[in-house]
Design a protein around this motif. Structure first.
Motif, PDB file in Angstrom:
ATOM      1  N   ILE A 141      -0.507   2.129 -16.879  1.00  0.00           N
ATOM      2  CA  ILE A 141      -1.511   2.607 -15.932  1.00  0.00           C
ATOM      3  C   ILE A 141      -0.865   3.656 -15.041  1.00  0.00           C
ATOM      4  CG2 ILE A 141      -3.116   1.947 -14.107  1.00  0.00           C
ATOM      5  CD1 ILE A 141      -3.092  -0.882 -15.236  1.00  0.00           C
ATOM      6  N   PRO A 142      -1.367   4.887 -15.035  1.00  0.00           N
ATOM      7  CA  PRO A 142      -0.742   5.954 -14.251  1.00  0.00           C
ATOM      8  C   PRO A 142      -0.892   5.732 -12.753  1.00  0.00           C
ATOM      9  CG  PRO A 142      -2.824   6.699 -15.173  1.00  0.00           C
ATOM     10  CD  PRO A 142      -2.554   5.360 -15.778  1.00  0.00           C
ATOM     11  N   VAL A 143      -0.020   6.394 -11.989  1.00  0.00           N
ATOM     12  CA  VAL A 143      -0.081   6.323 -10.527  1.00  0.00           C
ATOM     13  C   VAL A 143      -1.438   6.837 -10.050  1.00  0.00           C
ATOM     14  CG1 VAL A 143       0.921   7.168  -8.376  1.00  0.00           C
ATOM     15  CG2 VAL A 143       2.415   6.603 -10.305  1.00  0.00           C
ATOM     16  N   GLY A 144      -2.047   6.120  -9.136  1.00  0.00           N
ATOM     17  CA  GLY A 144      -3.353   6.506  -8.619  1.00  0.00           C
ATOM     18  C   GLY A 144      -4.225   5.292  -8.389  1.00  0.00           C
ATOM     19  N   LEU A 349     -10.055  -4.706  -1.126  1.00  0.00           N
ATOM     20  CA  LEU A 349     -10.165  -3.694  -0.076  1.00  0.00           C
ATOM     21  C   LEU A 349      -8.855  -2.915   0.049  1.00  0.00           C
ATOM     22  CD1 LEU A 349     -11.898  -2.479   2.173  1.00  0.00           C
ATOM     23  CD2 LEU A 349     -10.984  -4.224   3.721  1.00  0.00           C
ATOM     24  N   THR A 350      -7.718  -3.609  -0.101  1.00  0.00           N
ATOM     25  CA  THR A 350      -6.419  -2.945  -0.027  1.00  0.00           C
ATOM     26  C   THR A 350      -6.251  -1.944  -1.163  1.00  0.00           C
ATOM     27  OG1 THR A 350      -5.440  -4.909   0.981  1.00  0.00           O
ATOM     28  CG2 THR A 350      -3.918  -3.293   0.063  1.00  0.00           C
ATOM     29  N   GLY A 351      -6.696  -2.321  -2.371  1.00  0.00           N
ATOM     30  CA  GLY A 351      -6.615  -1.410  -3.507  1.00  0.00           C
ATOM     31  C   GLY A 351      -7.365  -0.114  -3.264  1.00  0.00           C
ATOM     32  N   TRP A 352      -8.435  -0.180  -2.479  1.00  0.00           N
ATOM     33  CA  TRP A 352      -9.216   1.023  -2.163  1.00  0.00           C
ATOM     34  C   TRP A 352      -8.617   1.790  -0.978  1.00  0.00           C
ATOM     35  CZ3 TRP A 352     -12.394   2.309   2.138  1.00  0.00           C
ATOM     36  CH2 TRP A 352     -13.197   3.443   1.943  1.00  0.00           C
ATOM     37  N   LEU A 353      -8.082   1.081   0.006  1.00  0.00           N
ATOM     38  CA  LEU A 353      -7.591   1.714   1.232  1.00  0.00           C
ATOM     39  C   LEU A 353      -6.192   2.296   1.103  1.00  0.00           C
ATOM     40  CD1 LEU A 353      -8.688  -0.791   4.049  1.00  0.00           C
ATOM     41  CD2 LEU A 353      -9.560   1.528   3.678  1.00  0.00           C
ATOM     42  N   VAL A 354      -5.402   1.779   0.147  1.00  0.00           N
ATOM     43  CA  VAL A 354      -3.972   2.059   0.150  1.00  0.00           C
ATOM     44  C   VAL A 354      -3.632   3.544   0.017  1.00  0.00           C
ATOM     45  CG1 VAL A 354      -3.569   1.800  -2.335  1.00  0.00           C
ATOM     46  CG2 VAL A 354      -1.780   1.136  -0.710  1.00  0.00           C
ATOM     47  N   LYS A 355      -4.476   4.321  -0.620  1.00  0.00           N
ATOM     48  CA  LYS A 355      -4.200   5.758  -0.723  1.00  0.00           C
ATOM     49  C   LYS A 355      -4.989   6.584   0.291  1.00  0.00           C
ATOM     50  CE  LYS A 355      -7.529   7.154  -4.300  1.00  0.00           C
ATOM     51  NZ  LYS A 355      -7.662   7.845  -5.598  1.00  0.00           N
ATOM     52  N   ARG A 356      -5.642   5.876   1.212  1.00  0.00           N
ATOM     53  CA  ARG A 356      -6.411   6.566   2.241  1.00  0.00           C
ATOM     54  C   ARG A 356      -5.853   6.323   3.653  1.00  0.00           C
ATOM     55  NH1 ARG A 356      -9.765   4.942  -1.817  1.00  0.00           N
ATOM     56  NH2 ARG A 356     -11.320   6.459  -2.518  1.00  0.00           N
ATOM     57  N   VAL A 494       0.634   5.246   0.063  1.00  0.00           N
ATOM     58  CA  VAL A 494       1.307   4.952  -1.199  1.00  0.00           C
ATOM     59  C   VAL A 494       0.252   4.870  -2.281  1.00  0.00           C
ATOM     60  CG1 VAL A 494       3.253   3.738  -0.127  1.00  0.00           C
ATOM     61  CG2 VAL A 494       1.182   2.462  -0.768  1.00  0.00           C
ATOM     62  N   GLY A 495       0.703   4.996  -3.520  1.00  0.00           N
ATOM     63  CA  GLY A 495      -0.227   4.906  -4.635  1.00  0.00           C
ATOM     64  C   GLY A 495      -1.055   6.151  -4.859  1.00  0.00           C
ATOM     65  N   ILE A 496      -0.550   7.320  -4.364  1.00  0.00           N
ATOM     66  CA  ILE A 496      -1.273   8.584  -4.539  1.00  0.00           C
ATOM     67  C   ILE A 496      -0.732   9.289  -5.770  1.00  0.00           C
ATOM     68  CG2 ILE A 496      -1.781  10.829  -3.512  1.00  0.00           C
ATOM     69  CD1 ILE A 496      -1.433   9.573  -0.793  1.00  0.00           C
TER      70      ILE A 496
END
Length: 499
Positions: A141-144, A349-356, A494-496
């Motif tokens: 699974i690629p970064v993102g 929610l963390t999975g959605w917020l982590v790159k924001r 992170v996770g961008i």
């Protein structure tokens, strides 16, 4: 126009295939963690009944729970290193298969000693699955956004599974019996094993290697001496902590003191060895220079404390409901339902917020919310309504651990090279497992010491011990806020995905 349309259709089909593959991977690796954590939750609620049925002595009462973490924690680094060579899919399948067998064994065991032994082997099997889960995610699974979601789902498996186990444990004790919890767990694990055969992609490199090539790589690419030194020391420390959790007087016995002395002596030996290996340019399990990275060191300290506090609060919440408020197993289980809901919601929610949102802000906010849990339980009175304090405390308990799981895995896998992400997964899970052992041991000793030194009604002295323990957990959460504010400041999102 037709060429453009065809190209667009192919791109759409390819995107759909990637999404379905990602869903299959995430479902399998998250479910194996969820089922194992569910069994741990069932064990906590059913332990008094299991002890009577299997004639388990009070001196060994904590061992069915602690021996699993002990066996898993001290083998994670070795298993993670082997995973990087052999491949994530193979290690995951082997681990899932042996988890099925050992779960069945726990369900059919006849004595307390058998249960302890099977739980230990179950921990070894789990140590094959945890690092390989991280490697499977990072290699497929690629970064993102998808990887962020994958780690969030993987993190949800632990607290959500544990909370579900607490609920089911109360139902099983008062209905069909605790053994059916293990039978159901074995069936679910075997189903995951079968689906994983087809759902987890083969690792292109490891699947084409010959046996001789794998053996050569195992010999040359793994720091066996470093693994052995560190794993032995951690295993001995974990054992001593488990003994200590059963009573501080047991620490003075010859075996714990001897093992503790050896474990302490191995630490400088390990430090000297890894420094020499890095200076000579040889393979080293965890490069000493990595600890000069403020973010990595602060993250490890945070994971260690948060998981210790999380495990301790869950344990003493169970004791508060059953030993202080005299609630039945099923009534206790129902009171843990808010933890299931907040745990699942926090991870997604963390999975959605982590790159924001900046990672340090996420951890700071979640740690502040979780700190409310021990604070409320430190001031609660047993006669108060569940909705006054205990409900909020139960709901807030898993939030920081869930946020930190996703953030920590994304950060640690970014620090370690891609070819050692199995080891990276082993490092994270080792720190969290040792944190669990230390947290439970320290809080258990504090609670028992306070209770034994006081006179009065049994329930009141118990509550005084629990109250001091909750204050200790609150202080640890405040310490986490300081570590995060200093060590993780301005690390950004992170996770961008980086193009």
């Amino acid at each position: 126009m037709s060429r453009t349309t065809t190209s667009l259709e192919v791109s759409t089909d390819a995107l759909g295939a990637i999404e379905w593959r990602t869903i299959a991977i995430v479902s399998n690796v998250a479910c194996i963690t969820l089922v194992n954590s569910m069994l741990a939750g069932i064990l906590v609620v059913c332990l008094p009944t299991m002890a009577r049925d299997l004639e388990l002595s009070s001196a060994l009462l904590l061992w069915p729970a602690s021996v699993n973490s002990l066996a898993c924690g001290c083998t994670l680094l070795i298993c993670g290193s082997i995973t990087d060579v052999v491949g994530g899919r193979k290690m995951f399948l082997v681990g899932a298969f042996f988890l099925t067998l050992t779960t069945i064994a726990c369900g059919v065991c006849k004595t307390g000693i058998e249960l302890i032994l099977f739980r230990a082997v179950q921990g070894l099997a789990l140590s094959l699955c945890l690092p390989s889960s991280v490697l499977i995610i990072t290699r497929n699974i690629p970064v993102g956004s998808w990887r962020n979601t994958a780690f969030a789902c993987l993190g949800a498996g632990q607290p959500v599974g544990y909370s579900i186990g607490l609920v089911l444990g109360g139902i099983f004790v008062q209905s069909i019996g605790w053994r059916f919890g293990y039978y159901i767990g074995a069936i679910l694990t075997f189903v995951i094993f079968l689906i994983s055969i087809f759902g987890i992609p083969a690792d292109p490199v490891s699947e084409t290697q010959s046996l001789s090539t794998i053996l050569k790589r195992l010999k040359s690419e793994i720091d066996w001496i470093g693994c052995l030194l560190l794993s032995t020391s951690l295993g001995m420390f974990s054992y001593v902590l488990s003994v200590l959790a059963g009573g501080s007087s047991r620490f003075l016995e010859p075996a714990p003191i001897t093992l503790f002395s050896i474990a302490v002596a191995l630490i400088p030996a390990f430090v000297f060895y890894v420094r020499r290996q890095e200076r000579l340019g040889h393979k080293v399990i965890i490069p000493p220079s990595l600890w000069t990275n403020r973010v990595f060191t602060s993250l490890c300290i945070t994971v260690f404390i948060v998981w210790g506090v999380f495990n301790a609060i869950e344990y003493f919440l169970t004791l508060f409901y059953q030993s202080v408020q005299s609630l039945s197993a099923i009534q206790t289980s129902i009171r843990f339902l808010p933890m299931v809901i907040t745990g699942a919601a926090t991870n997604f929610l963390t999975g959605w917020l982590v790159k924001r949102v900046r990672a340090d802000i996420l951890v700071l906010v979640s740690a502040s919310i979780t700190a409310v849990s021990p604070l409320l339980m430190a001031i609660v009175k047993p006669e108060w309504s569940y909705w006054t304090c205990a409900f909020i405390a139960t709901a807030c308990t898993p939030i920081c651990a869930d946020v930190l799981f996703t953030v920590a895995n994304l950060l640690i896998t970014s620090v370690f090279p891609p070819q050692t992400h199995g080891l990276a997964g082993g490092v994270f899970n080792t720190i969290s497992n040792i944190g669990n052992s230390v947290g439970l041991a320290i809080t258990a000793v504090v609670a028992s010491s306070v209770t034994l030194n006081e006179k009065g009604p049994h329930v009141e002295t118990l509550m005084d011990g629990y109250r001091v323990t909750f204050w200790l957990c609150f202080a640890a959460n405040v310490l986490v806020l300081g570590v995060v504010a200093f060590g993780l400041r301005k690390i950004g999102q992170v996770g961008i995905k980086i193009d």
